[in-house]
Design a protein around this motif. Structure first.
Motif, PDB file in Angstrom:
ATOM      1  N   ARG A 233       0.821  -1.217   0.000  1.00 21.86           N
ATOM      2  CA  ARG A 233       0.000   0.000   0.000  1.00 21.86           C
ATOM      3  C   ARG A 233       0.853   1.264   0.000  1.00 21.86           C
ATOM      4  O   ARG A 233       0.359   2.346   0.267  1.00 21.86           O
ATOM      5  CB  ARG A 233      -0.962   0.031   1.195  1.00 21.86           C
ATOM      6  N   ARG A 234       2.141   1.132  -0.263  1.00 24.89           N
ATOM      7  CA  ARG A 234       3.031   2.278  -0.395  1.00 24.89           C
ATOM      8  C   ARG A 234       3.745   2.190  -1.735  1.00 24.89           C
ATOM      9  O   ARG A 234       3.947   1.103  -2.282  1.00 24.89           O
ATOM     10  CB  ARG A 234       4.091   2.298   0.708  1.00 24.89           C
ATOM     11  N   THR A 235       4.165   3.334  -2.255  1.00 29.50           N
ATOM     12  CA  THR A 235       4.910   3.349  -3.502  1.00 29.50           C
ATOM     13  C   THR A 235       6.387   3.094  -3.226  1.00 29.50           C
ATOM     14  O   THR A 235       6.857   3.249  -2.086  1.00 29.50           O
ATOM     15  CB  THR A 235       4.767   4.712  -4.197  1.00 29.50           C
ATOM     16  N   PRO A 236       7.163   2.712  -4.252  1.00 26.27           N
ATOM     17  CA  PRO A 236       8.610   2.557  -4.056  1.00 26.27           C
ATOM     18  C   PRO A 236       9.263   3.829  -3.516  1.00 26.27           C
ATOM     19  O   PRO A 236      10.144   3.761  -2.644  1.00 26.27           O
ATOM     20  CB  PRO A 236       9.109   2.222  -5.462  1.00 26.27           C
ATOM     21  N   ASN A 237       8.847   4.988  -4.021  1.00 24.45           N
ATOM     22  CA  ASN A 237       9.422   6.249  -3.524  1.00 24.45           C
ATOM     23  C   ASN A 237       9.157   6.445  -2.034  1.00 24.45           C
ATOM     24  O   ASN A 237      10.020   6.942  -1.303  1.00 24.45           O
ATOM     25  CB  ASN A 237       8.856   7.439  -4.310  1.00 24.45           C
ATOM     26  N   GLU A 238       7.969   6.047  -1.580  1.00 30.51           N
ATOM     27  CA  GLU A 238       7.653   6.183  -0.157  1.00 30.51           C
ATOM     28  C   GLU A 238       8.533   5.277   0.686  1.00 30.51           C
ATOM     29  O   GLU A 238       8.954   5.655   1.783  1.00 30.51           O
ATOM     30  CB  GLU A 238       6.170   5.874   0.074  1.00 30.51           C
ATOM     31  N   TRP A 239       8.839   4.074   0.184  1.00 38.05           N
ATOM     32  CA  TRP A 239       9.726   3.183   0.935  1.00 38.05           C
ATOM     33  C   TRP A 239      11.155   3.708   0.942  1.00 38.05           C
ATOM     34  O   TRP A 239      11.848   3.631   1.968  1.00 38.05           O
ATOM     35  CB  TRP A 239       9.693   1.774   0.340  1.00 38.05           C
ATOM     36  N   ILE A 240      11.620   4.232  -0.165  1.00 33.59           N
ATOM     37  CA  ILE A 240      12.970   4.807  -0.213  1.00 33.59           C
ATOM     38  C   ILE A 240      13.063   5.970   0.764  1.00 33.59           C
ATOM     39  O   ILE A 240      14.014   6.068   1.554  1.00 33.59           O
ATOM     40  CB  ILE A 240      13.305   5.257  -1.651  1.00 33.59           C
ATOM     41  N   ASP A 241      12.064   6.839   0.738  1.00 35.86           N
ATOM     42  CA  ASP A 241      12.044   7.975   1.663  1.00 35.86           C
ATOM     43  C   ASP A 241      12.006   7.501   3.114  1.00 35.86           C
ATOM     44  O   ASP A 241      12.623   8.106   3.996  1.00 35.86           O
ATOM     45  CB  ASP A 241      10.843   8.872   1.379  1.00 35.86           C
ATOM     46  N   TYR A 242      11.279   6.405   3.382  1.00 36.74           N
ATOM     47  CA  TYR A 242      11.191   5.864   4.741  1.00 36.74           C
ATOM     48  C   TYR A 242      12.577   5.542   5.286  1.00 36.74           C
ATOM     49  O   TYR A 242      12.927   5.911   6.415  1.00 36.74           O
ATOM     50  CB  TYR A 242      10.319   4.604   4.740  1.00 36.74           C
ATOM     51  N   PHE A 243      13.390   4.848   4.499  1.00 38.32           N
ATOM     52  CA  PHE A 243      14.723   4.474   4.964  1.00 38.32           C
ATOM     53  C   PHE A 243      15.652   5.681   5.064  1.00 38.32           C
ATOM     54  O   PHE A 243      16.490   5.760   5.968  1.00 38.32           O
ATOM     55  CB  PHE A 243      15.322   3.407   4.045  1.00 38.32           C
ATOM     56  N   VAL A 244      15.503   6.628   4.150  1.00 44.08           N
ATOM     57  CA  VAL A 244      16.323   7.838   4.214  1.00 44.08           C
ATOM     58  C   VAL A 244      16.002   8.634   5.478  1.00 44.08           C
ATOM     59  O   VAL A 244      16.906   9.052   6.213  1.00 44.08           O
ATOM     60  CB  VAL A 244      16.112   8.712   2.957  1.00 44.08           C
ATOM     61  N   ILE A 245      14.722   8.823   5.752  1.00 45.83           N
ATOM     62  CA  ILE A 245      14.311   9.578   6.938  1.00 45.83           C
ATOM     63  C   ILE A 245      14.750   8.866   8.212  1.00 45.83           C
ATOM     64  O   ILE A 245      15.222   9.496   9.168  1.00 45.83           O
ATOM     65  CB  ILE A 245      12.784   9.800   6.937  1.00 45.83           C
ATOM     66  N   LEU A 246      14.610   7.547   8.244  1.00 41.72           N
ATOM     67  CA  LEU A 246      15.045   6.785   9.421  1.00 41.72           C
ATOM     68  C   LEU A 246      16.535   6.976   9.658  1.00 41.72           C
ATOM     69  O   LEU A 246      16.986   7.181  10.787  1.00 41.72           O
ATOM     70  CB  LEU A 246      14.718   5.303   9.236  1.00 41.72           C
ATOM     71  N   GLU A 247      17.316   6.957   8.592  1.00 38.70           N
ATOM     72  CA  GLU A 247      18.765   7.150   8.717  1.00 38.70           C
ATOM     73  C   GLU A 247      19.089   8.551   9.227  1.00 38.70           C
ATOM     74  O   GLU A 247      19.954   8.723  10.104  1.00 38.70           O
ATOM     75  CB  GLU A 247      19.428   6.914   7.355  1.00 38.70           C
ATOM     76  N   ILE A 248      18.408   9.552   8.699  1.00 34.54           N
ATOM     77  CA  ILE A 248      18.659  10.927   9.151  1.00 34.54           C
ATOM     78  C   ILE A 248      18.312  11.061  10.631  1.00 34.54           C
ATOM     79  O   ILE A 248      19.058  11.668  11.408  1.00 34.54           O
ATOM     80  CB  ILE A 248      17.852  11.944   8.310  1.00 34.54           C
ATOM     81  N   ARG A 249      17.177  10.496  11.036  1.00 27.33           N
ATOM     82  CA  ARG A 249      16.776  10.545  12.446  1.00 27.33           C
ATOM     83  C   ARG A 249      17.839   9.917  13.346  1.00 27.33           C
ATOM     84  O   ARG A 249      18.217  10.476  14.383  1.00 27.33           O
ATOM     85  CB  ARG A 249      15.451   9.810  12.642  1.00 27.33           C
ATOM     86  N   VAL A 250      18.320   8.747  12.947  1.00 27.86           N
ATOM     87  CA  VAL A 250      19.334   8.050  13.745  1.00 27.86           C
ATOM     88  C   VAL A 250      20.603   8.881  13.849  1.00 27.86           C
ATOM     89  O   VAL A 250      21.179   9.035  14.933  1.00 27.86           O
ATOM     90  CB  VAL A 250      19.640   6.667  13.127  1.00 27.86           C
ATOM     91  N   LEU A 251      21.053   9.437  12.734  1.00 25.87           N
ATOM     92  CA  LEU A 251      22.289  10.225  12.735  1.00 25.87           C
ATOM     93  C   LEU A 251      22.140  11.510  13.541  1.00 25.87           C
ATOM     94  O   LEU A 251      23.078  11.941  14.219  1.00 25.87           O
ATOM     95  CB  LEU A 251      22.701  10.539  11.296  1.00 25.87           C
ATOM     96  N   LEU A 252      20.965  12.127  13.475  1.00 34.36           N
ATOM     97  CA  LEU A 252      20.747  13.357  14.241  1.00 34.36           C
ATOM     98  C   LEU A 252      20.744  13.092  15.745  1.00 34.36           C
ATOM     99  O   LEU A 252      21.237  13.912  16.529  1.00 34.36           O
ATOM    100  CB  LEU A 252      19.426  14.008  13.835  1.00 34.36           C
ATOM    101  N   LYS A 253      20.194  11.946  16.146  1.00 36.21           N
ATOM    102  CA  LYS A 253      20.049  11.649  17.572  1.00 36.21           C
ATOM    103  C   LYS A 253      21.246  10.928  18.173  1.00 36.21           C
ATOM    104  O   LYS A 253      21.501  11.052  19.373  1.00 36.21           O
ATOM    105  CB  LYS A 253      18.784  10.799  17.806  1.00 36.21           C
TER     106      LYS A 253
END
Length: 292
Positions: A233-253
């Motif tokens: 129920r998600r597009t490929p772009n949404e999944w790519i963005d999901y992993f990118v955002i998760l990585e940014i969150r981890v690196l910021l914290k």
């Protein structure tokens, strides 16, 4: 045709509808009883992760138009972005449940991408039965977490909750791995989705073109998009963005990298581009998120 709108389910909105005090800010909400979970027969979109265990009786609910039955010792997972409706309980139904915000879940599984991928399995296998001893283990984790969350005088209340949840998720993750290994033969669509997620996990830092992933899987971008959307129920772009955002969150914290260095490590054109991308998805700037 008029577009359907959904009132999202989040820990923040849900805690306003329950009397119990089992929550941490807007990030974590615990339910000792299934009947306290604030859902109804109306369609509601999940903007959080929801996991639960049925202890007695049965329940029925629909996720993304598919009906699921839950019985004693069944563990269920509803992921962010899925649409929940037609939630009904038998008169003797008893269960426990946990709801976490996406940020809180990302904090729990920092740098454990295999674990986040495990929970993706739940998109096509959202309900599975636990052996009685495994169900008892989950209940024990739940009770310990409740005890610590209730202790509002504890200096390390949040950290304790995260540690206990992380241990619980590792145990549940292992159960999901076992289910994956013993599950019936997957459909071609499920195989493509799994291979796509594995590719994204390994390459999202430098490659975010859907066409590139289609080439690696020897299928057209259109077919990849249709298949991923069908399964998740998600597009490929949404999944790519999901992993990118998760990585940014981890690196910021959890790192001392500057925002500029994070942008470089993820191959953004510049810091400003990363900032705009992050704010569009999270709602705050990277610098503000780091201070939160």
């Amino acid at each position: 045709m008029e577009k359907t709108t959904f009132q999202d389910i989040t820990p923040r909105t849900s805690k306003l509808l329950v009397n119990d005090n089992l929550f941490i800010d807007d990030d974590l909400l615990l339910f000792r009883r299934f009947e306290d979970v604030p859902v109804s027969t109306d369609s509601r979109k999940m903007s959080c992760l929801f996991v639960a265990l049925c202890l007695e009786g049965s329940a029925q609910y629909t996720v993304d138009t598919k009906v699921h039955q839950v019985r004693k010792n069944d563990f269920l997972v509803i992921n962010d972005g899925q649409v929940l409706s037609d939630y009904t309980l038998s008169p003797d139904c008893k269960g426990i449940a946990i709801m976490t915000s996406n940020d809180f879940f990302a904090e729990i599984i920092k740098e454990v991408y295999e674990m986040s991928q495990v929970f993706l399995f739940a998109y096509s296998n959202p309900v599975f039965n636990l052996k009685p001893e495994k169900a008892a283990t989950f209940s024990a984790y739940f009770n310990m977490i409740c005890e610590k969350v209730e202790d509002r005088e504890h200096r390390f209340r949040r950290q304790l909750a995260i540690s206990l949840l992380k241990a619980m998720i590792y145990d549940i993750g292992n159960e999901i791995y076992q289910k994956q290994a013993s599950s019936p033969k997957r459909t071609r669509a499920e195989v493509i989705f799994g291979n796509f997620i594995s590719l994204v996990k390994d390459n999202f830092r430098h490659e975010r073109r859907v066409s590139w992933y289609g080439e690696q899987l020897c299928i057209t971008p259109k077919y990849l998009s249709e298949t991923v959307k069908q399964v998740s129920r998600r597009t490929p772009n949404e999944w790519i963005d999901y992993f990118v955002i998760l990585e940014i969150r981890v690196l910021l914290k959890s790192s001392t990298l500057s925002i500029k260095e994070i942008a470089e490590s993820l191959h953004f054109p510049n810091q400003s581009f990363l900032g705009k991308f992050f704010k569009e998805h999270v709602g705050v700037s990277p610098s503000k998120y780091r201070r939160m």
